[in-house]
Scaffold this active site. Structure first.
Site, PDB file in Angstrom:
ATOM      1  CB  ALA A   1      -0.875  -0.011   1.237  1.00  0.00           C
TER       2      ALA A   1
ATOM      3  CD  GLU B   1       1.740  -5.477   5.590  1.00  0.00           C
ATOM      4  OE1 GLU B   1       2.488  -6.419   5.938  1.00  0.00           O
ATOM      5  OE2 GLU B   1       0.908  -5.575   4.670  1.00  0.00           O
TER       6      GLU B   1
ATOM      7  N   GLY C   1       0.621  -4.887   0.886  1.00  0.00           N
ATOM      8  CA  GLY C   1      -0.570  -4.921   0.042  1.00  0.00           C
ATOM      9  C   GLY C   1      -0.324  -5.576  -1.309  1.00  0.00           C
TER      10      GLY C   1
ATOM     11  CD  GLU D   1      -2.383  -7.301   2.872  1.00  0.00           C
ATOM     12  OE1 GLU D   1      -2.061  -6.148   2.515  1.00  0.00           O
ATOM     13  OE2 GLU D   1      -2.925  -7.544   3.951  1.00  0.00           O
TER      14      GLU D   1
END
Ligand code: CO8
Length: 257
Positions: free
Chosen positions: A65, A131, A108, A111
Site C-alpha cells: 500500500a 507491515e 498490500g 495481499e
C-alpha cells in the site's frame, strides 16, 4: 474510464492488467485501487473476457500500500472511509484472475496477489508482509489469506518479523502454483489464461466459486455445495457440448452458455 496507474490490453478472450506506477514500485494508492477494480469488474461483466491476468513490472508486482498516502491518516479517516474495503469488489469478481508476479510483492502487493485465483511467480519474486516494521500489520487480508496459504507457523513468522520469502520458498510452501524463469513469466501466465478462457465461462466461474468455498465453510457443506453446483452444470449447453465432443473424439466448441 481512462486509466493512469494501470495499462490494460485485451488479447483474444484474456484481459491483461499491468500495474503501472513504476516510480513508486506500483505502490497501491487510492487511484490504482479504483482503476484495478474498475478494469476487473468491467471485464467480469463482459462475456467476451474469459480470464484476467494481473501483473506488474520486472522489478515489482507491487511494493505494498502507498505508505506516503497513508502516513498522515487518522483513525477516523481510516475507519470512517472503511479503507481497503473496496477490495471486496475485486474478490467478488467471478471471472478467473491469474497473478503473474515478478520482483517485490510486499504488504498490500502480496495481499493483492493472494486475492487473485492463483499466483504464477517469476524466479525473481519476493513475497512478504513487512507491515510490522512500519508499526502496523497486514490490512487487506494478509493475516488471514497468508495463514490459509502457508499455515500458521510460517505466516506468523512472516507477519511478526517482516521476513520475506523468495520464489522457491513460496512454491515449497504453497503460496504460488509454479515458479518460471522471469523472462517467461508473462508468456506462461498468458498460456494459462488462454487455456482457462477457452473453457466454458460459466463452468469456470462455478469452478472458481466451488474452490473458494473450501476456504469459507466446513468440508461437509463444501462437498454438498460442490455436488449441487455439479448438478446445475447439466443445465448448460457447454456440458452437453463438452461430453459430446469427448464421445465424438473432437475438440469441444464451448459457447459459454
Ligand atoms: N509506498 C510508497 N512508496 C513506495 C513504496 C510504498 N509501499 N515502496 C516503494 N516506494 C517508493 C520509494 O519511496 C521510492 O520512491 P522515491 O524514489 O520517491 O524515494 C521508490 O518507490 C523506489 O523505492 P526504493 O528506493 O526504496 O527502492 P529499493 O530497491 O531500495 O527498495 C523495497 C525496494 C525493498 C521494496 C523498498 O522500497 C521497500 O521496503 N518498500 C516498502 C515495502 C513495504 O513496507 N510495504 C508494505 C507497505 S504497508 C502495506 O502494504 C499495508 C497494507 C495493508 C493496509 C491497507 C492499505 C491499502
Amino acid at each position: 474510464m481512462d486509466y493512469e496507474t494501470i495499462l490494460t490490453e485485451t488479447r483474444g478472450r484474456v484481459l491483461l492488467i499491468t500495474l503501472n506506477r513504476p516510480k513508486a514500485l506500483n505502490a497501491i494508492n487510492r487511484q490504482l485501487t479504483a482503476e484495478v477494480i474498475d478494469a476487473a469488474t468491467r471485464a467480469d461483466a463482459d462475456p467476451e473476457i474469459g480470464c484476467i491476468v494481473l501483473t506488474g513490472s520486472a522489478r515489482a508486482f507491487a511494493a505494498g500500500a502507498d505508505i506516503k498516502e497513508m502516513q498522515a491518516a487518522t483513525y477516523a479517516e481510516m475507519y470512517g472511509g472503511d479503507r481497503f474495503a473496496d477490495w471486496e469488489r475485486f474478490t467478488a469478481v467471478r471471472t478467473p484472475i491469474v497473478a503473474a508476479v515478478a520482483g517485490y510483492a510486499l504488504g498490500g502487493g502480496c495481499e493483492l496477489a493472494m486475492m487473485c485465483d492463483f499466483i504464477l511467480a517469476a524466479d525473481t519474486a519476493v513475497f512478504g508482509q513487512p507491515e510490522i516494521k512500519l508499526g502496523v500489520m497486514p490490512g487487506i487480508g494478509g493475516s488471514q489469506r497468508l495463514t490459509r496459504f502457508v499455515g500458521k507457523s510460517k505466516a506468523m513468522e512472516m507477519c511478526l518479523t517482516g521476513r520475506n520469502m523468495d520464489a522457491a520458498e513460496a512454491e515449497r510452501s504453497g503460496l504460488v502454483s509454479r515458479v518460471v524463469p522471469a523472462d517467461q513469466l508473462l508468456d506462461e501466465a498468458m498460456k494459462a489464461a488462454e487455456t482457462i478462457a477457452a473453457m466454458s465461462l460459466p463452468i469456470a466461474m462455478m469452478t472458481k466459486e466451488a474452490v473458494n468455498r473450501a476456504y469459507e465453510t466446513t468440508l461437509t457443506e463444501g462437498v454438498r455445495f460442490e455436488r449441487r453446483v455439479f448438478h446445475a452444470m447439466f443445465a448448460t449447453r457447454d456440458q452437453k457440448e463438452g461430453m459430446a465432443a469427448f464421445v465424438e473424439k473432437r475438440p469441444a466448441r464451448f459457447t459459454h452458455e
